[in-house]
Design an enzyme around this catalytic site. Structure first.
Site, PDB file in Angstrom:
ATOM      1  CE1 TYR A 139     -11.031 -12.729  15.613  1.00 39.43           C
ATOM      2  CE2 TYR A 139     -13.316 -12.484  16.327  1.00 39.43           C
ATOM      3  CZ  TYR A 139     -12.038 -11.964  16.181  1.00 39.43           C
ATOM      4  OH  TYR A 139     -11.770 -10.687  16.596  1.00 39.43           O
TER       5      TYR A 139
ATOM      6  CE  LYS B 133      -8.279 -11.085  19.134  1.00 36.89           C
ATOM      7  NZ  LYS B 133      -7.070 -10.335  18.635  1.00 36.89           N
TER       8      LYS B 133
ATOM      9  CB  THR C 194     -12.866  -9.529  20.088  1.00 34.33           C
ATOM     10  OG1 THR C 194     -14.264  -9.531  19.814  1.00 34.33           O
ATOM     11  CG2 THR C 194     -12.417 -10.966  20.305  1.00 34.33           C
ATOM     12  CG  ASP C 195     -17.668  -7.680  21.959  1.00 33.91           C
ATOM     13  OD1 ASP C 195     -17.217  -8.298  20.975  1.00 33.91           O
ATOM     14  OD2 ASP C 195     -18.674  -6.944  21.889  1.00 33.91           O
ATOM     15  CD  GLU C 196     -16.814 -12.181  17.737  1.00 36.79           C
ATOM     16  OE1 GLU C 196     -16.533 -13.378  17.591  1.00 36.79           O
ATOM     17  OE2 GLU C 196     -17.077 -11.426  16.799  1.00 36.79           O
TER      18      GLU C 196
HETATM   19  P1  NAD Z   1      -8.305  -6.988   9.812  1.00 35.24           P
HETATM   20  O1  NAD Z   1      -8.612  -8.382   9.387  1.00 35.24           O
HETATM   21  O2  NAD Z   1      -8.919  -5.849   9.078  1.00 35.24           O
HETATM   22  O3  NAD Z   1      -6.731  -6.751   9.798  1.00 35.24           O
HETATM   23  C1  NAD Z   1      -5.827  -7.689  10.247  1.00 35.24           C
HETATM   24  C2  NAD Z   1      -4.429  -7.288   9.799  1.00 35.24           C
HETATM   25  O4  NAD Z   1      -3.489  -8.247  10.327  1.00 35.24           O
HETATM   26  C3  NAD Z   1      -4.227  -7.294   8.273  1.00 35.24           C
HETATM   27  O5  NAD Z   1      -3.509  -6.159   7.874  1.00 35.24           O
HETATM   28  C4  NAD Z   1      -3.431  -8.564   8.022  1.00 35.24           C
HETATM   29  O6  NAD Z   1      -2.588  -8.474   6.875  1.00 35.24           O
HETATM   30  C5  NAD Z   1      -2.605  -8.654   9.301  1.00 35.24           C
HETATM   31  N1  NAD Z   1      -2.168 -10.027   9.589  1.00 35.24           N
HETATM   32  C6  NAD Z   1      -2.911 -11.170   9.548  1.00 35.24           C
HETATM   33  N2  NAD Z   1      -2.150 -12.236   9.868  1.00 35.24           N
HETATM   34  C7  NAD Z   1      -0.894 -11.751  10.142  1.00 35.24           C
HETATM   35  C8  NAD Z   1       0.315 -12.344  10.547  1.00 35.24           C
HETATM   36  N3  NAD Z   1       0.396 -13.673  10.742  1.00 35.24           N
HETATM   37  N4  NAD Z   1       1.385 -11.564  10.756  1.00 35.24           N
HETATM   38  C9  NAD Z   1       1.303 -10.199  10.567  1.00 35.24           C
HETATM   39  N5  NAD Z   1       0.191  -9.593  10.161  1.00 35.24           N
HETATM   40  C10 NAD Z   1      -0.915 -10.347   9.961  1.00 35.24           C
HETATM   41  O7  NAD Z   1      -8.683  -6.942  11.358  1.00 35.24           O
HETATM   42  P2  NAD Z   1      -9.315  -5.755  12.223  1.00 35.24           P
HETATM   43  O8  NAD Z   1     -10.784  -5.772  12.090  1.00 35.24           O
HETATM   44  O9  NAD Z   1      -8.563  -4.519  11.935  1.00 35.24           O
HETATM   45  O10 NAD Z   1      -8.976  -6.262  13.699  1.00 35.24           O
HETATM   46  C11 NAD Z   1      -7.735  -5.905  14.324  1.00 35.24           C
HETATM   47  C12 NAD Z   1      -7.705  -6.472  15.718  1.00 35.24           C
HETATM   48  O11 NAD Z   1      -8.795  -5.966  16.491  1.00 35.24           O
HETATM   49  C13 NAD Z   1      -7.842  -8.003  15.770  1.00 35.24           C
HETATM   50  O12 NAD Z   1      -6.989  -8.485  16.767  1.00 35.24           O
HETATM   51  C14 NAD Z   1      -9.296  -8.227  16.161  1.00 35.24           C
HETATM   52  O13 NAD Z   1      -9.447  -9.445  16.849  1.00 35.24           O
HETATM   53  C15 NAD Z   1      -9.546  -7.027  17.052  1.00 35.24           C
HETATM   54  N6  NAD Z   1     -10.929  -6.546  17.131  1.00 35.24           N
HETATM   55  C16 NAD Z   1     -11.614  -6.275  15.989  1.00 35.24           C
HETATM   56  C17 NAD Z   1     -12.907  -5.747  16.087  1.00 35.24           C
HETATM   57  C18 NAD Z   1     -13.704  -5.395  14.847  1.00 35.24           C
HETATM   58  O14 NAD Z   1     -14.865  -5.035  14.969  1.00 35.24           O
HETATM   59  N7  NAD Z   1     -13.139  -5.459  13.648  1.00 35.24           N
HETATM   60  C19 NAD Z   1     -13.473  -5.527  17.344  1.00 35.24           C
HETATM   61  C20 NAD Z   1     -12.731  -5.845  18.489  1.00 35.24           C
HETATM   62  C21 NAD Z   1     -11.454  -6.340  18.377  1.00 35.24           C
HETATM   63  O1  DAU Z   2     -17.523  -7.975  18.474  1.00 39.93           O
HETATM   64  C1  DAU Z   2     -16.266  -7.741  17.928  1.00 39.93           C
HETATM   65  C2  DAU Z   2     -16.097  -8.542  16.644  1.00 39.93           C
HETATM   66  O2  DAU Z   2     -16.894  -7.902  15.657  1.00 39.93           O
HETATM   67  C3  DAU Z   2     -14.645  -8.626  16.194  1.00 39.93           C
HETATM   68  O3  DAU Z   2     -13.923  -9.371  17.137  1.00 39.93           O
HETATM   69  C4  DAU Z   2     -14.537  -9.297  14.817  1.00 39.93           C
HETATM   70  O4  DAU Z   2     -13.191  -9.247  14.362  1.00 39.93           O
HETATM   71  C5  DAU Z   2     -15.417  -8.536  13.841  1.00 39.93           C
HETATM   72  O5  DAU Z   2     -15.405  -9.188  12.587  1.00 39.93           O
HETATM   73  C6  DAU Z   2     -16.853  -8.473  14.374  1.00 39.93           C
HETATM   74  O6  DAU Z   2     -17.440  -9.800  14.405  1.00 39.93           O
HETATM   75  P1  DAU Z   2     -18.936 -10.068  13.876  1.00 39.93           P
HETATM   76  O7  DAU Z   2     -19.053 -11.496  13.528  1.00 39.93           O
HETATM   77  O8  DAU Z   2     -19.935  -9.477  14.807  1.00 39.93           O
HETATM   78  O9  DAU Z   2     -18.900  -9.122  12.552  1.00 39.93           O
HETATM   79  P2  DAU Z   2     -19.465  -9.303  11.059  1.00 39.93           P
HETATM   80  O10 DAU Z   2     -19.207  -8.003  10.366  1.00 39.93           O
HETATM   81  O11 DAU Z   2     -18.978 -10.535  10.413  1.00 39.93           O
HETATM   82  O12 DAU Z   2     -21.027  -9.453  11.296  1.00 39.93           O
HETATM   83  C7  DAU Z   2     -21.786  -8.523  12.056  1.00 39.93           C
HETATM   84  C8  DAU Z   2     -23.203  -9.082  12.187  1.00 39.93           C
HETATM   85  O13 DAU Z   2     -23.832  -9.036  10.902  1.00 39.93           O
HETATM   86  C9  DAU Z   2     -23.259 -10.532  12.613  1.00 39.93           C
HETATM   87  O14 DAU Z   2     -24.389 -10.715  13.458  1.00 39.93           O
HETATM   88  C10 DAU Z   2     -23.431 -11.302  11.307  1.00 39.93           C
HETATM   89  C11 DAU Z   2     -24.245 -10.342  10.466  1.00 39.93           C
HETATM   90  N1  DAU Z   2     -24.044 -10.374   8.998  1.00 39.93           N
HETATM   91  C12 DAU Z   2     -22.766 -10.318   8.516  1.00 39.93           C
HETATM   92  C13 DAU Z   2     -22.532 -10.272   7.153  1.00 39.93           C
HETATM   93  C14 DAU Z   2     -21.111 -10.213   6.606  1.00 39.93           C
HETATM   94  C15 DAU Z   2     -25.132 -10.375   8.153  1.00 39.93           C
HETATM   95  O15 DAU Z   2     -26.315 -10.424   8.597  1.00 39.93           O
HETATM   96  N2  DAU Z   2     -24.912 -10.334   6.792  1.00 39.93           N
HETATM   97  C16 DAU Z   2     -23.640 -10.284   6.261  1.00 39.93           C
HETATM   98  O16 DAU Z   2     -23.497 -10.245   5.011  1.00 39.93           O
END
Ligand code: NAD
Ligand code: DAU
Length: 335
Positions: free
Chosen positions: A147, A151, A120-122
């Protein structure tokens, strides 16, 4: 090619499986997923009979080792992924994100298997709203939340396995994804499904925090580009120049759903809330020739709103099952 996809029942992983089978019909896909609250087999509907599914933990070496041994490439998505949850209870983040990655790396090194790490970019912390810079592959790591720290720890492990053991690994750090099958705990699905239920959107803090949105298919196409063309040992940032502040996202969701764009509330801010993420993806674009296909965030968001409208059968059981957890977390976080 035999592909082991960890976390393939989650948001990005399940979209990766669908996209892989649509674009690479010869791929043999195995999914390893623990089916936590965030994973669901319903996300694999339509491709379930073309995928070998293993329910198991990425931190369990006995499960992981034979699956990695049998793969040509591991694409590691599995993670605890929600910042709010990591503030309420960090412990599963350490086990899954750090110990889980360690377990996969050990198996990949033992069997000399190509490994791609989805991050992630975080890990780069945050930027000021008026900072002219964006994140690049050279930005120092300064994660803010449990989190993002977990990562960051997992990324460091990957680099150590490359340097110390010669593992054939790549890392990608992507910005915020949106699209179908994203869990209702996340910002955009939370607002869409709440609005369907007649609940007003909730903006954390002043709502001016900026996220750099990318459609999940564009992210997954970039992951495939890196798997196929990336140089082992390298890191690639993935982003689609999609910076928008949270208030404007909520206003757009309200407008797309035919509501008054001012119809939202402000609530207590997230502790340590990162102000702005912004990705400079020049290395991926220029070296590997990747480009996003979704032209505008508005079009992608409209399609996403439609998807949630048409797929209540997918999100309603998930929302019902996790509402108590969501409410507890919100309470711990003072909302
Ligand atoms: P998600 O939470 O939707 O899905 C995570 C999946 O992993 C689920 O299916 C869960 O059951 C499985 N899981 C959790 N713990 C596990 C374990 N111990 N063993 C096996 N499976 C397990 O997450 P996502 O949003 O799809 O993110 C996927 C990946 O991408 C993560 O590594 C996250 O850090 C990265 N990422 C997410 C975003 C975003 O915006 N969502 C952006 C950049 C990177
Ligand atoms: O940047 C990549 C990341 O993006 C991934 O690594 C994470 O897995 C993914 O969850 C996401 O992280 P954020 O914390 O940015 O996502 P989230 O959807 O939780 O929130 C997006 C923005 O919206 C953040 O600034 C918090 C805000 N927010 C979130 C929720 C759930 C609100 O204002 N209201 C809300 O109800």
């Amino acid at each position: 090619m035999k592909v082991l996809v960890t976390g393939g029942a989650g948001f990005i992983g399940s979209n990766f499986v669908h996209r892989t089978l649509a674009t690479r019909p010869d791929a043999e896909v195995t999914v390893l997923d623990l089916l936590t609250y965030a994973g669901s087999l319903s996300s694999l509907e339509g491709v379930r009979d073309r995928v070998r599914f293993v329910e198991g933990d990425v931190a369990d070496a006995e499960v992981v080792d034979p699956l990695v041994a049998d793969a040509d490439v591991v694409v590691h998505f599995a993670a605890e992924s929600h910042n709010d949850n990591s503030l309420a209870d960090p412990s599963p983040f350490i086990r899954t994100n750090i110990v889980g990655t360690f377990t996969l790396l050990e198996a990949a090194r033992t069997h000399d298997v190509r490994y791609h790490h989805v991050s992630t970019d975080e890990v780069y912390g945050d930027l000021e709203l008026d900072d002219p810079k964006r994140f690049t592959e050279d930005t120092p790591y300064t994660p803010s939340s449990p989190y993002s720290a977990s990562k960051a720890g997992s990324d460091h492990l990957v680099r150590a396995w490359v340097r110390s053991f010669g593992l054939r690994a790549t890392i990608s750090n992507c910005s915020n994804n949106y699209g179908p099958r994203q869990h209702v705990e996340k910002f955009i699905p939370r607002q869409i499904t709440n609005l369907i239920d007649g609940v007003r959107p909730k903006l954390y803090g002043d709502g001016l925090n900026v996220r750099d949105w990318i459609h999940v298919d564009d992210h997954n196409d970039a992951v495939w580009t890196i798997v196929e063309k990336g140089r082992p040992g390298e890191t690639y940032l993935i982003g689609a120049d999609g910076e928008v502040n949270n208030r404007d996202v909520v206003r757009l969701v309200l407008e797309l759903m035919g509501r008054d764009p001012d119809d939202y509330d402000h609530v207590t801010d997230r502790a340590g809330h990162d102000r702005r993420y912004a990705i400079e993806a020049g290395k991926l674009r220029q070296e590997l020739g990747w480009a996003p296909r979704y032209d505008t965030f508005r079009d992608g968001l409209a399609a996403t709103v439609e998807w949630y409208r048409e797929n209540e059968a997918w999100w309603r059981p998930q929302k019902d099952a996790t509402e108590a957890k969501y409410a507890r977390t919100q309470k711990v976080l003072g909302r």
